[in-house]
Scaffold this active site. Structure first.
Site, mmCIF file in Angstrom:
data_model
loop_
_atom_site.group_PDB
_atom_site.id
_atom_site.type_symbol
_atom_site.label_atom_id
_atom_site.label_comp_id
_atom_site.label_asym_id
_atom_site.label_seq_id
_atom_site.Cartn_x
_atom_site.Cartn_y
_atom_site.Cartn_z
ATOM 1 N N SER A 1 -17.228 22.401 -8.543
ATOM 2 C CA SER A 1 -16.482 23.411 -7.779
ATOM 3 C C SER A 1 -17.372 24.401 -7.039
ATOM 4 C CB SER A 1 -15.531 24.167 -8.706
ATOM 5 O OG SER A 1 -14.411 23.383 -9.013
ATOM 6 N N LYS B 1 -16.644 24.737 -3.448
ATOM 7 C CA LYS B 1 -15.665 25.681 -2.894
ATOM 8 C C LYS B 1 -16.326 26.883 -2.236
ATOM 9 C CE LYS B 1 -11.891 24.487 -6.083
ATOM 10 N NZ LYS B 1 -12.520 23.655 -7.132
ATOM 11 N N SER C 1 -10.376 28.994 -8.958
ATOM 12 C CA SER C 1 -11.006 27.750 -8.515
ATOM 13 C C SER C 1 -9.974 26.664 -8.222
ATOM 14 C CB SER C 1 -12.005 27.248 -9.565
ATOM 15 O OG SER C 1 -12.855 26.251 -9.037
#
Length: 390
Positions: free
Chosen positions: A63, A66, A123
Protein backbone atom coordinates in the site's frame (compact mmCIF):
# COMPACT_ATOMS: atom_id res chain seq x y z
CA UNK A 1 35.71 28.33 -17.03
CA UNK A 2 39.12 28.28 -15.38
CA UNK A 3 39.06 30.10 -12.04
CA UNK A 4 42.46 31.14 -10.73
CA UNK A 5 41.89 33.26 -7.65
CA UNK A 6 41.64 31.25 -4.40
CA UNK A 7 40.22 32.66 -1.19
CA UNK A 8 40.17 30.16 1.68
CA UNK A 9 37.93 30.83 4.66
CA UNK A 10 37.65 29.02 7.97
CA UNK A 11 35.29 28.76 10.89
CA UNK A 12 31.96 28.51 9.07
CA UNK A 13 29.16 26.71 10.83
CA UNK A 14 28.20 23.80 8.60
CA UNK A 15 29.38 21.08 6.30
CA UNK A 16 27.85 18.16 4.53
CA UNK A 17 28.23 14.50 5.47
CA UNK A 18 28.47 12.30 2.42
CA UNK A 19 29.45 8.88 1.20
CA UNK A 20 32.20 7.07 3.05
CA UNK A 21 32.69 10.01 5.41
CA UNK A 22 29.44 9.05 7.11
CA UNK A 23 30.94 5.73 8.10
CA UNK A 24 34.48 6.94 8.76
CA UNK A 25 33.73 9.95 10.96
CA UNK A 26 34.67 8.86 14.52
CA UNK A 27 32.05 11.13 16.11
CA UNK A 28 29.28 8.93 14.74
CA UNK A 29 28.64 5.31 15.80
CA UNK A 30 27.85 2.69 13.22
CA UNK A 31 24.39 2.97 11.69
CA UNK A 32 21.75 0.67 13.18
CA UNK A 33 21.19 -2.67 11.49
CA UNK A 34 17.48 -3.27 11.01
CA UNK A 35 15.42 -6.44 10.79
CA UNK A 36 14.07 -5.43 7.40
CA UNK A 37 14.75 -6.38 3.80
CA UNK A 38 15.45 -2.79 2.77
CA UNK A 39 15.53 0.55 4.55
CA UNK A 40 16.67 4.14 4.21
CA UNK A 41 16.92 7.33 6.26
CA UNK A 42 17.04 10.65 4.40
CA UNK A 43 17.29 14.28 5.43
CA UNK A 44 14.13 15.56 3.74
CA UNK A 45 15.40 19.08 3.13
CA UNK A 46 18.83 18.26 1.71
CA UNK A 47 17.99 14.88 0.18
CA UNK A 48 21.07 13.39 1.79
CA UNK A 49 20.90 9.71 2.68
CA UNK A 50 22.16 9.04 6.21
CA UNK A 51 21.49 5.30 6.51
CA UNK A 52 20.66 2.78 3.79
CA UNK A 53 20.54 -0.94 3.10
CA UNK A 54 19.31 -2.46 -0.16
CA UNK A 55 17.79 0.93 -0.89
CA UNK A 56 17.78 0.33 -4.67
CA UNK A 57 16.44 -3.23 -4.53
CA UNK A 58 13.17 -3.59 -6.43
CA UNK A 59 10.45 -4.82 -4.09
CA UNK A 60 6.69 -5.07 -3.88
CA UNK A 61 5.58 -1.79 -2.26
CA UNK A 62 2.15 -2.96 -1.08
CA UNK A 63 0.00 0.00 0.00
CA UNK A 64 2.96 2.36 -0.16
CA UNK A 65 1.76 2.47 -3.77
CA UNK A 66 -1.05 4.71 -2.53
CA UNK A 67 1.47 7.48 -1.88
CA UNK A 68 1.64 7.96 -5.64
CA UNK A 69 -2.15 7.81 -5.94
CA UNK A 70 -2.58 10.50 -3.28
CA UNK A 71 0.30 12.55 -4.70
CA UNK A 72 -1.34 12.66 -8.13
CA UNK A 73 -4.74 13.52 -6.66
CA UNK A 74 -3.17 16.40 -4.74
CA UNK A 75 -1.43 17.65 -7.89
CA UNK A 76 -4.74 17.56 -9.76
CA UNK A 77 -6.28 19.78 -7.09
CA UNK A 78 -3.33 22.15 -6.78
CA UNK A 79 -3.18 22.59 -10.56
CA UNK A 80 -6.89 23.33 -10.78
CA UNK A 81 -8.14 20.24 -12.62
CA UNK A 82 -10.41 19.14 -9.77
CA UNK A 83 -11.39 20.26 -6.28
CA UNK A 84 -11.96 18.68 -2.89
CA UNK A 85 -15.67 19.40 -3.24
CA UNK A 86 -16.01 17.47 -6.51
CA UNK A 87 -17.91 14.20 -6.36
CA UNK A 88 -17.50 10.97 -8.30
CA UNK A 89 -19.82 8.02 -8.86
CA UNK A 90 -18.54 4.81 -7.30
CA UNK A 91 -18.09 2.00 -9.83
CA UNK A 92 -18.68 -1.69 -9.23
CA UNK A 93 -14.95 -2.31 -9.60
CA UNK A 94 -14.11 0.16 -6.83
CA UNK A 95 -16.88 -1.17 -4.57
CA UNK A 96 -15.74 -4.79 -4.96
CA UNK A 97 -12.09 -4.16 -4.08
CA UNK A 98 -10.84 -6.59 -1.39
CA UNK A 99 -8.60 -5.85 1.53
CA UNK A 100 -8.54 -2.56 3.43
CA UNK A 101 -11.42 -0.26 2.46
CA UNK A 102 -13.18 2.96 3.37
CA UNK A 103 -16.49 1.21 2.47
CA UNK A 104 -17.85 3.35 -0.35
CA UNK A 105 -21.00 2.01 -2.03
CA UNK A 106 -21.53 1.22 -5.70
CA UNK A 107 -23.77 3.76 -7.46
CA UNK A 108 -23.32 6.37 -4.72
CA UNK A 109 -21.49 9.67 -5.00
CA UNK A 110 -18.44 10.35 -2.84
CA UNK A 111 -16.41 13.55 -2.53
CA UNK A 112 -12.80 13.84 -3.58
CA UNK A 113 -11.97 15.04 -0.07
CA UNK A 114 -13.39 11.87 1.46
CA UNK A 115 -11.60 9.72 -1.10
CA UNK A 116 -8.26 11.38 -0.36
CA UNK A 117 -8.64 10.75 3.35
CA UNK A 118 -9.88 7.23 2.61
CA UNK A 119 -6.69 6.52 0.68
CA UNK A 120 -4.27 7.98 3.23
CA UNK A 121 -5.76 7.05 6.62
CA UNK A 122 -7.56 3.64 6.41
CA UNK A 123 -5.59 2.77 3.22
CA UNK A 124 -8.73 2.10 1.23
CA UNK A 125 -8.23 0.01 -1.90
CA UNK A 126 -11.76 0.98 -2.94
CA UNK A 127 -10.93 4.67 -2.50
CA UNK A 128 -7.76 4.29 -4.60
CA UNK A 129 -9.62 2.76 -7.53
CA UNK A 130 -12.42 5.32 -7.32
CA UNK A 131 -9.87 8.16 -7.33
CA UNK A 132 -7.99 6.63 -10.26
CA UNK A 133 -11.19 6.27 -12.29
CA UNK A 134 -12.26 9.83 -11.54
CA UNK A 135 -8.92 11.33 -12.59
CA UNK A 136 -8.14 9.25 -15.68
CA UNK A 137 -11.41 7.53 -16.62
CA UNK A 138 -10.07 4.08 -15.81
CA UNK A 139 -7.52 2.58 -13.47
CA UNK A 140 -5.51 1.35 -16.46
CA UNK A 141 -5.07 4.88 -17.80
CA UNK A 142 -4.32 6.17 -14.31
CA UNK A 143 -1.49 3.65 -14.03
CA UNK A 144 0.07 5.20 -17.12
CA UNK A 145 -0.11 8.55 -15.34
CA UNK A 146 1.49 7.04 -12.24
CA UNK A 147 4.44 5.77 -14.24
CA UNK A 148 4.88 9.11 -15.99
CA UNK A 149 4.99 10.85 -12.62
CA UNK A 150 7.49 8.26 -11.41
CA UNK A 151 9.79 9.23 -14.28
CA UNK A 152 9.28 12.92 -13.51
CA UNK A 153 10.26 12.35 -9.87
CA UNK A 154 13.36 10.39 -10.96
CA UNK A 155 12.03 7.15 -9.50
CA UNK A 156 14.11 5.14 -11.94
CA UNK A 157 13.54 1.75 -10.29
CA UNK A 158 9.76 1.97 -9.97
CA UNK A 159 6.96 0.53 -12.12
CA UNK A 160 3.31 0.57 -11.11
CA UNK A 161 0.59 -1.81 -12.29
CA UNK A 162 -2.31 -0.55 -10.17
CA UNK A 163 -3.37 2.30 -7.90
CA UNK A 164 -3.59 0.38 -4.61
CA UNK A 165 -0.62 -1.98 -4.20
CA UNK A 166 -2.26 -5.41 -4.04
CA UNK A 167 -0.14 -7.98 -5.87
CA UNK A 168 -1.27 -8.06 -9.52
CA UNK A 169 -3.07 -11.30 -10.35
CA UNK A 170 -1.87 -11.20 -13.96
CA UNK A 171 1.79 -11.14 -12.95
CA UNK A 172 2.32 -7.58 -14.16
CA UNK A 173 5.42 -5.83 -12.85
CA UNK A 174 4.68 -3.73 -9.79
CA UNK A 175 7.69 -2.67 -7.76
CA UNK A 176 9.56 0.20 -6.18
CA UNK A 177 12.57 0.77 -3.93
CA UNK A 178 13.19 2.38 -0.57
CA UNK A 179 15.11 5.19 -2.29
CA UNK A 180 12.40 5.87 -4.86
CA UNK A 181 9.71 5.92 -2.19
CA UNK A 182 11.76 8.47 -0.24
CA UNK A 183 11.91 10.68 -3.34
CA UNK A 184 8.13 10.49 -3.71
CA UNK A 185 7.65 11.23 -0.02
CA UNK A 186 9.85 14.31 -0.30
CA UNK A 187 7.68 15.52 -3.20
CA UNK A 188 4.51 15.03 -1.14
CA UNK A 189 5.95 16.95 1.81
CA UNK A 190 7.28 19.93 -0.12
CA UNK A 191 5.32 20.10 -3.37
CA UNK A 192 1.94 19.26 -1.82
CA UNK A 193 2.48 20.87 1.59
CA UNK A 194 -1.13 22.05 1.74
CA UNK A 195 -2.29 18.44 1.98
CA UNK A 196 0.47 17.03 4.15
CA UNK A 197 -1.46 17.43 7.45
CA UNK A 198 -3.84 14.69 6.26
CA UNK A 199 -1.05 12.14 6.68
CA UNK A 200 -0.94 12.88 10.42
CA UNK A 201 -4.66 12.40 11.04
CA UNK A 202 -5.23 9.60 13.50
CA UNK A 203 -8.58 8.28 12.27
CA UNK A 204 -11.22 8.64 9.57
CA UNK A 205 -14.97 8.02 9.66
CA UNK A 206 -17.02 7.68 6.50
CA UNK A 207 -20.79 7.28 6.46
CA UNK A 208 -22.19 4.83 9.03
CA UNK A 209 -18.88 2.97 9.35
CA UNK A 210 -17.11 3.35 12.69
CA UNK A 211 -13.97 5.52 12.62
CA UNK A 212 -10.98 3.61 11.25
CA UNK A 213 -7.55 4.27 12.78
CA UNK A 214 -4.49 5.34 10.88
CA UNK A 215 -2.28 2.25 10.76
CA UNK A 216 0.90 4.25 11.33
CA UNK A 217 1.39 3.45 15.02
CA UNK A 218 4.17 6.03 15.41
CA UNK A 219 1.59 8.79 15.12
CA UNK A 220 0.42 7.87 18.60
CA UNK A 221 3.76 7.09 20.22
CA UNK A 222 6.30 9.54 18.74
CA UNK A 223 5.27 13.22 18.86
CA UNK A 224 7.80 14.10 16.15
CA UNK A 225 6.17 11.82 13.56
CA UNK A 226 3.53 13.42 11.31
CA UNK A 227 3.15 10.91 8.44
CA UNK A 228 2.94 9.04 6.16
CA UNK A 229 1.82 5.54 5.09
CA UNK A 230 1.88 1.84 5.96
CA UNK A 231 1.71 -1.17 3.66
CA UNK A 232 1.38 -4.92 3.91
CA UNK A 233 0.96 -7.92 1.65
CA UNK A 234 2.30 -11.44 1.97
CA UNK A 235 4.76 -10.64 -0.81
CA UNK A 236 5.93 -7.29 0.56
CA UNK A 237 5.88 -7.97 4.28
CA UNK A 238 5.13 -5.08 6.63
CA UNK A 239 6.30 -1.69 5.34
CA UNK A 240 6.25 1.88 6.61
CA UNK A 241 7.20 5.24 5.16
CA UNK A 242 7.39 7.80 7.96
CA UNK A 243 8.48 11.38 8.40
CA UNK A 244 9.32 13.28 11.56
CA UNK A 245 10.50 16.78 12.42
CA UNK A 246 12.53 17.92 15.41
CA UNK A 247 14.45 21.16 16.05
CA UNK A 248 14.09 22.27 12.44
CA UNK A 249 15.30 18.98 10.96
CA UNK A 250 12.92 16.75 8.99
CA UNK A 251 13.75 13.11 8.34
CA UNK A 252 12.17 10.59 5.97
CA UNK A 253 12.45 6.90 6.80
CA UNK A 254 11.48 3.94 4.62
CA UNK A 255 11.34 0.43 6.04
CA UNK A 256 10.32 -2.50 3.81
CA UNK A 257 9.92 -6.20 4.44
CA UNK A 258 9.63 -6.46 8.21
CA UNK A 259 7.85 -9.33 9.95
CA UNK A 260 4.99 -7.52 11.76
CA UNK A 261 3.21 -4.25 12.46
CA UNK A 262 5.18 -3.85 15.67
CA UNK A 263 8.47 -4.55 13.89
CA UNK A 264 7.97 -1.93 11.19
CA UNK A 265 7.24 0.69 13.87
CA UNK A 266 10.17 -0.36 16.05
CA UNK A 267 12.67 -0.45 13.19
CA UNK A 268 11.49 2.93 11.94
CA UNK A 269 11.94 4.36 15.42
CA UNK A 270 15.55 3.13 15.45
CA UNK A 271 16.28 5.05 12.26
CA UNK A 272 14.65 8.26 13.43
CA UNK A 273 16.38 8.15 16.81
CA UNK A 274 19.77 7.67 15.14
CA UNK A 275 19.20 10.50 12.68
CA UNK A 276 18.07 13.08 15.22
CA UNK A 277 20.73 12.11 17.76
CA UNK A 278 23.78 12.33 15.53
CA UNK A 279 22.94 14.74 12.68
CA UNK A 280 21.42 18.11 12.06
CA UNK A 281 20.37 20.19 9.07
CA UNK A 282 22.40 23.38 8.82
CA UNK A 283 22.26 26.40 6.57
CA UNK A 284 25.78 26.96 5.29
CA UNK A 285 25.04 30.10 3.28
CA UNK A 286 21.92 31.98 2.29
CA UNK A 287 21.07 32.36 -1.35
CA UNK A 288 21.01 35.78 -3.01
CA UNK A 289 23.34 37.11 -0.29
CA UNK A 290 26.77 38.60 -0.86
CA UNK A 291 29.61 36.19 -0.06
CA UNK A 292 32.36 38.20 -1.70
CA UNK A 293 32.77 41.58 -3.41
CA UNK A 294 35.10 41.51 -6.41
CA UNK A 295 36.59 44.17 -8.69
CA UNK A 296 34.89 44.83 -12.02
CA UNK A 297 36.89 46.33 -14.87
CA UNK A 298 35.30 48.68 -17.39
CA UNK A 299 31.98 48.94 -15.57
CA UNK A 300 29.82 51.77 -14.36
CA UNK A 301 30.45 50.44 -10.85
CA UNK A 302 33.79 49.18 -9.57
CA UNK A 303 32.71 46.29 -7.35
CA UNK A 304 30.34 43.37 -7.82
CA UNK A 305 28.65 41.17 -5.21
CA UNK A 306 28.97 37.42 -5.73
CA UNK A 307 26.78 34.81 -4.07
CA UNK A 308 24.72 31.64 -4.50
CA UNK A 309 21.47 31.39 -6.41
CA UNK A 310 19.76 29.53 -3.55
CA UNK A 311 20.31 28.59 0.07
CA UNK A 312 23.00 26.00 0.64
CA UNK A 313 21.77 23.58 3.30
CA UNK A 314 23.58 20.43 4.29
CA UNK A 315 23.32 17.58 6.75
CA UNK A 316 26.20 17.59 9.18
CA UNK A 317 27.36 15.39 12.01
CA UNK A 318 26.79 17.00 15.37
CA UNK A 319 30.13 18.25 16.66
CA UNK A 320 31.81 18.21 13.24
CA UNK A 321 31.53 21.96 12.59
CA UNK A 322 35.13 22.78 13.52
CA UNK A 323 36.52 20.62 10.71
CA UNK A 324 34.80 22.68 8.02
CA UNK A 325 36.65 24.93 5.56
CA UNK A 326 35.37 26.77 2.50
CA UNK A 327 37.19 28.07 -0.53
CA UNK A 328 36.09 30.64 -3.11
CA UNK A 329 37.56 30.23 -6.58
CA UNK A 330 36.91 33.43 -8.54
CA UNK A 331 37.79 34.52 -12.06
CA UNK A 332 40.74 36.92 -11.54
CA UNK A 333 39.67 39.33 -14.28
CA UNK A 334 36.00 40.24 -14.46
CA UNK A 335 35.01 42.72 -17.15
CA UNK A 336 31.72 44.49 -17.75
CA UNK A 337 29.08 43.98 -18.97
CA UNK A 338 27.85 41.49 -16.36
CA UNK A 339 24.40 39.95 -16.20
CA UNK A 340 22.56 38.93 -13.05
CA UNK A 341 23.15 35.22 -12.46
CA UNK A 342 26.29 35.06 -14.59
CA UNK A 343 28.66 32.42 -13.23
CA UNK A 344 31.94 34.00 -12.17
CA UNK A 345 33.38 31.51 -9.73
CA UNK A 346 32.62 28.62 -7.42
CA UNK A 347 32.31 27.83 -3.74
CA UNK A 348 34.00 24.65 -2.52
CA UNK A 349 33.12 23.19 0.89
CA UNK A 350 35.46 20.73 2.61
CA UNK A 351 35.20 18.81 5.84
CA UNK A 352 38.20 17.10 7.37
CA UNK A 353 40.02 17.94 4.14
CA UNK A 354 37.49 16.12 1.95
CA UNK A 355 35.46 18.01 -0.64
CA UNK A 356 31.76 17.63 0.05
CA UNK A 357 30.12 20.36 -2.04
CA UNK A 358 30.87 22.59 -5.02
CA UNK A 359 28.45 25.35 -6.02
CA UNK A 360 28.64 28.11 -8.68
CA UNK A 361 29.15 31.71 -7.54
CA UNK A 362 27.06 34.12 -9.58
CA UNK A 363 26.70 37.85 -10.03
CA UNK A 364 23.99 39.22 -7.77
CA UNK A 365 23.65 42.42 -9.80
CA UNK A 366 24.03 43.60 -13.36
CA UNK A 367 26.93 45.84 -14.31
CA UNK A 368 26.80 47.90 -17.48
CA UNK A 369 29.82 49.07 -19.40
CA UNK A 370 31.28 52.43 -18.45
CA UNK A 371 31.85 55.18 -20.98
CA UNK A 372 34.69 55.02 -23.48
CA UNK A 373 37.25 57.04 -21.52
CA UNK A 374 36.42 55.28 -18.25
CA UNK A 375 36.97 51.92 -19.95
CA UNK A 376 40.33 53.07 -21.35
CA UNK A 377 41.43 54.23 -17.91
CA UNK A 378 40.39 50.88 -16.40
CA UNK A 379 42.37 49.03 -19.05
CA UNK A 380 45.44 51.03 -18.05
CA UNK A 381 44.86 50.22 -14.37
CA UNK A 382 44.32 46.55 -15.21
CA UNK A 383 47.58 46.46 -17.17
CA UNK A 384 49.46 48.00 -14.25
CA UNK A 385 47.77 45.62 -11.82
CA UNK A 386 48.77 42.59 -13.88
CA UNK A 387 52.25 43.97 -14.41
CA UNK A 388 52.96 44.24 -10.71
CA UNK A 389 50.93 41.16 -9.72
CA UNK A 390 48.53 43.17 -7.59
Amino acid sequence: MNFKRNITTFGLVAATVMGSWLQAEPLIPAAPQLAATAYLLMDAETGQVLVASNEHEKMAPASLTKLMTSYIAEREILEGRMSLADETLVSEKAWRMPGSRMFIQEGKFVSIEDLLRGIVIPSGNDASVAMAEHIAGSEELFVQLMNKYAIKLNMVNTTFANSHGLSPKDGAEHYSTAFDLALMTKAIIYENAEFYPIYAERSFAYGPVAPQPNRNRLLGTNPDVDGLKTGHTDEAGYCLVASAKRDGMRLISVVMGTRSEDARAQETQKLLTYGFRFFRTAEVFQGDTELYATRVWGGKVKTLALGLTEDLKMTIARGAEDSLTTQLNIDPTIKAPIQVGQVLGELVVNISGQEVARKPLVALQAVQRAGFFARIWDLILLFISNLFGA
